[in-house]
Design an enzyme around this catalytic site. Structure first.
Site, PDB file in Angstrom:
ATOM      1  N   ASP A  85       0.854  -1.177   0.000  1.00  0.00           N
ATOM      2  CA  ASP A  85       0.000   0.000   0.000  1.00  0.00           C
ATOM      3  C   ASP A  85       0.896   1.236   0.000  1.00  0.00           C
ATOM      4  O   ASP A  85       1.708   1.409   0.919  1.00  0.00           O
ATOM      5  CB  ASP A  85      -0.904  -0.007   1.231  1.00  0.00           C
ATOM      6  CG  ASP A  85      -1.784   1.211   1.287  1.00  0.00           C
ATOM      7  OD1 ASP A  85      -2.879   1.183   0.700  1.00  0.00           O
ATOM      8  OD2 ASP A  85      -1.371   2.215   1.906  1.00  0.00           O
TER       9      ASP A  85
ATOM     10  N   ARG B 174       7.921  11.541  -6.489  1.00  0.00           N
ATOM     11  CA  ARG B 174       8.971  10.555  -6.235  1.00  0.00           C
ATOM     12  C   ARG B 174       8.652   9.225  -6.914  1.00  0.00           C
ATOM     13  O   ARG B 174       9.521   8.606  -7.530  1.00  0.00           O
ATOM     14  CB  ARG B 174       9.054  10.347  -4.721  1.00  0.00           C
ATOM     15  CG  ARG B 174      10.413  10.185  -4.208  1.00  0.00           C
ATOM     16  CD  ARG B 174      10.428  10.210  -2.702  1.00  0.00           C
ATOM     17  NE  ARG B 174      11.183  11.387  -2.305  1.00  0.00           N
ATOM     18  CZ  ARG B 174      11.133  11.957  -1.140  1.00  0.00           C
ATOM     19  NH1 ARG B 174      10.346  11.499  -0.201  1.00  0.00           N
ATOM     20  NH2 ARG B 174      11.871  13.005  -0.880  1.00  0.00           N
TER      21      ARG B 174
END
Length: 146
Positions: free
Chosen positions: A25, A62
């Site tokens: 997750d 990112r």
């Protein structure tokens, strides 16, 4: 990913001979996201990272940056239904650009160590702002850094 991790006092010991894909997750990974993405790129098979669509700001950037740079190393990834699927296995050396993101530069350094062939991380000095001794510490572990 199938790695063995043991903690003893202030030390952590880990080993992995063959990494396996995982279901992760993105939100729960937090600051470990860059490193999990690199591990996924080294695991043979497809890792699924859910909640990628929920990432905001720096973490979203990112994620995209690392997927782009790992694609230069031969890794395939795709986004579907808010999830990212990373098909890992073998990394090839490449010229990598962390775009001033120290977490990405450190994660890409680990990827470069696992790659077949040389890699260059352009702008790697960005690591100095968050972990000034990072490359010295890698060298102490046996990495060849130039």
């Amino acid at each position: 990913f199938g790695a063995n991790v043991k903690r003893s006092g202030d030390s952590i010991f880990s080993s992995a001979s063959h990494l396996v894909p995982a279901k992760l997750d993105a939100i729960s990974l937090g600051s470990c996201l860059p490193h999990a993405i690199v591990l996924a790129s080294l695991a043979f098979g497809t890792t699924e990272i859910s909640n990628a669509i929920a990432l905001k700001g720096r973490q979203s950037k990112r994620l995209r940056l690392l997927l782009r740079e790992l694609s230069r190393m031969g890794i395939k990834s795709e986004e579907r239904e808010g999830k990212v699927f990373i098909s890992g296995g073998k990394l090839n050396g490449a010229d990598l650009q962390p775009e001033g993101d120290s977490a990405c530069a450190m994660a890409l350094s680990v990827a470069a160590l696992a790659a077949e062939g040389p890699s260059r991380i352009l702008g790697a000095e960005c690591v100095e702002k968050s972990y000034p001794g990072f490359f010295l510490d890698l060298a102490k572990l046996g990495a060849i850094i130039r």
